[in-house]
Enzyme design. Structure first.
Site, PDB file in Angstrom:
ATOM      1  N   GLY A 288       0.906  -1.291  -0.001  1.00  0.00           N
ATOM      2  CA  GLY A 288      -0.096  -0.170   0.044  1.00  0.00           C
ATOM      3  C   GLY A 288       0.808   1.215   0.059  1.00  0.00           C
ATOM      4  N   GLU A 330       4.360  -6.537   1.815  1.00  0.00           N
ATOM      5  CA  GLU A 330       3.872  -6.817   0.288  1.00  0.00           C
ATOM      6  C   GLU A 330       3.807  -5.629  -0.486  1.00  0.00           C
ATOM      7  OE1 GLU A 330       1.014 -10.761   1.288  1.00  0.00           O
ATOM      8  OE2 GLU A 330       0.165  -8.863   0.929  1.00  0.00           O
ATOM      9  N   ARG A 387      -6.784   3.342 -14.683  1.00  0.00           N
ATOM     10  CA  ARG A 387      -6.910   3.808 -13.583  1.00  0.00           C
ATOM     11  C   ARG A 387      -7.659   5.158 -13.662  1.00  0.00           C
ATOM     12  NH1 ARG A 387      -3.372   5.079 -10.656  1.00  0.00           N
ATOM     13  NH2 ARG A 387      -4.185   4.353  -8.898  1.00  0.00           N
ATOM     14  N   TYR A 391     -10.733   4.802 -11.062  1.00  0.00           N
ATOM     15  CA  TYR A 391     -10.292   5.463  -9.734  1.00  0.00           C
ATOM     16  C   TYR A 391     -10.398   6.992  -9.687  1.00  0.00           C
ATOM     17  CZ  TYR A 391      -8.598   0.604  -9.454  1.00  0.00           C
ATOM     18  OH  TYR A 391      -8.398  -0.733  -9.380  1.00  0.00           O
ATOM     19  N   CYS A 418     -14.147   4.543 -27.905  1.00  0.00           N
ATOM     20  CA  CYS A 418     -15.474   5.247 -28.201  1.00  0.00           C
ATOM     21  C   CYS A 418     -16.042   5.264 -26.780  1.00  0.00           C
ATOM     22  CB  CYS A 418     -16.403   4.031 -29.038  1.00  0.00           C
ATOM     23  SG  CYS A 418     -15.605   4.334 -30.780  1.00  0.00           S
ATOM     24  N   TYR A 448      -0.557  -1.176 -11.883  1.00  0.00           N
ATOM     25  CA  TYR A 448      -1.858  -1.444 -12.235  1.00  0.00           C
ATOM     26  C   TYR A 448      -2.427  -0.917 -13.565  1.00  0.00           C
ATOM     27  CZ  TYR A 448      -1.644  -2.810  -7.399  1.00  0.00           C
ATOM     28  OH  TYR A 448      -1.119  -3.567  -6.281  1.00  0.00           O
TER      29      TYR A 448
HETATM   30  N1  LLP Z   1      -1.059  -7.167  -0.670  1.00  0.00           N
HETATM   31  C1  LLP Z   1      -2.447  -7.414  -0.694  1.00  0.00           C
HETATM   32  C2  LLP Z   1      -3.009  -8.389   0.049  1.00  0.00           C
HETATM   33  C3  LLP Z   1      -3.057  -6.358  -1.732  1.00  0.00           C
HETATM   34  O1  LLP Z   1      -4.235  -6.578  -2.042  1.00  0.00           O
HETATM   35  C4  LLP Z   1      -2.315  -5.471  -2.547  1.00  0.00           C
HETATM   36  C5  LLP Z   1      -2.962  -4.722  -3.395  1.00  0.00           C
HETATM   37  C6  LLP Z   1      -1.011  -5.459  -2.205  1.00  0.00           C
HETATM   38  C7  LLP Z   1      -0.584  -6.383  -1.283  1.00  0.00           C
HETATM   39  C8  LLP Z   1      -0.158  -4.315  -2.975  1.00  0.00           C
HETATM   40  O2  LLP Z   1      -0.616  -3.097  -2.790  1.00  0.00           O
HETATM   41  P1  LLP Z   1       0.423  -2.004  -3.237  1.00  0.00           P
HETATM   42  O3  LLP Z   1       1.550  -2.019  -2.585  1.00  0.00           O
HETATM   43  O4  LLP Z   1       0.631  -2.045  -4.597  1.00  0.00           O
HETATM   44  O5  LLP Z   1      -0.717  -0.805  -3.236  1.00  0.00           O
HETATM   45  N2  LLP Z   1      -5.975  -1.432  -8.626  1.00  0.00           N
HETATM   46  C9  LLP Z   1      -5.779  -0.520  -7.479  1.00  0.00           C
HETATM   47  C10 LLP Z   1      -4.938  -1.103  -6.568  1.00  0.00           C
HETATM   48  C11 LLP Z   1      -5.425  -2.323  -6.066  1.00  0.00           C
HETATM   49  C12 LLP Z   1      -4.664  -2.966  -5.033  1.00  0.00           C
HETATM   50  C13 LLP Z   1      -5.024  -4.302  -4.797  1.00  0.00           C
HETATM   51  N3  LLP Z   1      -4.207  -4.767  -3.817  1.00  0.00           N
HETATM   52  C14 LLP Z   1      -5.107   0.769  -8.215  1.00  0.00           C
HETATM   53  O6  LLP Z   1      -4.756   0.647  -9.400  1.00  0.00           O
HETATM   54  O7  LLP Z   1      -4.812   1.602  -7.417  1.00  0.00           O
END
Ligand code: LLP
Length: 491
Positions: A288, A330, A387, A391, A418, A448
């Site tokens: 995150g 993660e 995105r 979002y 379109c 993403y």
């Molecule tokens: N771990 C778990 C269990 C997750 O669900 C996610 C992301 C991550 C790690 C990695 O999160 P990051 O560090 O990349 O923020 N499509 C959305 C984001 C969806 C994230 C889903 N889970 C976007 O483009 O903002």
């Protein structure tokens, strides 16, 4: 061109968007290391100019700096290792493959000493093809199929992150039938949600992921789903329960939300120890960590977040009188997001006149005044970056194939689909003379974007190239018209 013209902001621009003092300059926080403007005025990555990339691979194209990806992966690993060394002997960093995964990336992850977090059979297939040791893999997902669970067991996965009581039972049954014990983490929802600068804490969870920690989330009075899952997991001989996991959101800048989630989960571990004498050795705090999409985004360095989280884990464990669990994280976006930009070619342009939003335009208040907004169309769009549509995500763009001394003009970069919502960059100042055939680069598209890409309107999905030590190679080839047609079974 007068300096005055260059600095004129548009009343249509959002408050956060300033006219850049130099339209040709790259704002460092948004770009991979090694991306710069060369002596000819072109943007180059690792010395390779965008015109050469366009010539060799076409556009749209995801342009990734392998060195930057590796450096960010290392930075996370080193920062967390160092911050947690005296607490739990270090940290296991799982790169979240959902952000962007292909076999090359999986192999870089392994070479840099990180593990890999997957969330589907397909992602496991990529990991297997890259030769990643199953012990270094995790599998997420709120609705894993039996085939995915079996595949995880076939690959001897280091951890299956179980998302529900239902799934726990299913994993236990499958592992038992195979005469094996599955290594399991339980995904808990601690009631902490974070987004960018804010987080909220609630007692209850109303979302599809995870086992609720709220006291009344099961039929048994006072027992949370999380607690019930721990009790159940430890009663199955076919489950080896490693610990608990949480993921509180994405694109988070402030460490407070992570800290609160860590506190809650440590409290839970202490409670399990006191109540049931169950000591769970691992705690995963998810991903995150945010990145800069526009000049106003100010992500914290990995070291700062790691120190803040380590301080909380240290003091909370001391308060609770428990020994610290092994910590894992993660990160996805924070490793891959800024390593990549998308290269597009400009096609048609048009300018419309728009009423100024009242609050934004004191000068023209009460007058019937309109302002220009220029639409700049590129040769991709929502199929390679969903995105903005999904979002409302903001991005930035820059003229990449040359410099320009023209005045800044508020522009909206749009795709070729379109669909009127097909926006790539909602608001950006670009030089007035941007024209068909120019190349634009949109930074921060590593996470993403390719992962969420589609074939909407039968557009071919772009390829991904990786640049390292001054040489470039294709790591995912772009689709061809043949690819687009070859699953169509014909008349
Ligand atoms: N771990 C778990 C269990 C997750 O669900 C996610 C992301 C991550 C790690 C990695 O999160 P990051 O560090 O990349 O923020 N499509 C959305 C984001 C969806 C994230 C889903 N889970 C976007 O483009 O903002």
């Amino acid at each position: 061109m007068t300096a005055h013209a260059l600095n004129q902001s548009s009343p249509l621009a959002p408050d956060w968007l300033a006219v850049p003092s130099d339209l040709n300059a790259l704002h460092p926080s948004m770009w991979a290391a090694g991306v710069e403007r060369n002596a000819d005025g072109e943007i180059a990555v690792g010395g390779i100019p965008v015109s050469r990339l366009k010539e060799q691979f076409g556009t749209p194209l995801f342009v990734m700096s392998e060195s930057d990806f590796r450096a960010r992966a290392r930075a996370f690993k080193e920062a967390f290792e160092e911050a947690f060394a005296d607490i739990c002997g270090g940290v296991d960093v799982y790169y979240a493959g959902k952000a962007f995964l292909c076999t090359a990336v999986a192999s870089w992850v392994a070479e840099e000493g990180l593990r890999l977090d997957t969330c589907s059979g397909g992602e496991l297939a990529v990991a297997a093809r890259a030769g990643i040791d199953g012990a270094n893999l995790g599998l997420h997902g709120n609705n894993k199929s039996d085939a995915e669970i079996n595949r995880a067991l076939d690959m001897k996965l280091g951890r299956i992150v179980v998302d529900s009581l239902d799934e726990l039972e299913r994993v236990a049954k499958i592992a038992s039938e195979r005469g094996e014990a599955a290594k399991v983490m339980l995904r808990l929802t601690p009631g902490v949600h974070a987004h960018t600068h804010e987080f909220i804490a609630t007692a209850h969870e109303d979302q599809k992921f995870g086992l609720s920690m709220a006291g009344d989330s099961t039929d048994q009075a006072g027992l949370s789903a999380a607690e019930e899952a721990v009790a159940a997991a430890t009663s199955y001989p076919s489950i080896e329960l490693l610990g608990v996991h949480c993921h509180i959101g994405s694109q988070i800048f402030e460490p407070d939300g992570f800290a609160l989630a860590a506190e809650k989960l440590l409290g839970f571990l202490a409670e399990m120890q006191q109540k049931y004498s169950i000591r769970l050795p691992e705690l995963d705090l998810g991903g995150g960590y945010g990145i800069a999409y526009t000049p106003v985004d100010t992500p914290r360095p990995a070291a700062e977040i790691a120190q803040a989280m380590a301080a909380v884990v240290r003091s909370r464990c001391a308060e609770l009188g428990i020994s610290a669990p092994r910590i894992s994280i993660e990160p996805g976006r924070a490793i891959v997001g800024s390593s990549t930009f998308t290269l597009y070619e400009v096609g048609t342009r048009k300018t419309v006149r728009v009423d100024a939003p009242a609050s934004n335009d004191a000068e023209s208040a009460g007058k019937d005044v309109t302002h220009p907004r220029r639409y700049v169309s590129v040769d991709g769009g929502m199929s390679d970056n969903a995105r903005p549509v999904l979002y409302d995500a903001d991005y930035s763009a820059i003229l990449a194939s040359r410099t320009s001394a023209a005045a800044a003009q508020l522009s909206r970069v749009v795709g070729k689909h379109c669909e009127s919502g097909d926006i790539v960059v909602r608001d950006v100042y670009l030089p007035e003379d941007v024209a068909a055939g120019d190349l634009l680069a949109v930074p921060g598209t590593g996470a993403y974007c390719w992962a969420l890409s589609s074939n909407y309107n039968y557009l071919a999905r772009p390829g991904v190239v990786a640049v390292r030590d001054g040489s470039v190679r294709l790591i995912v080839r772009g689709e061809t018209e043949e690819d687009l047609l070859n699953r169509d079974m014909g008349v």
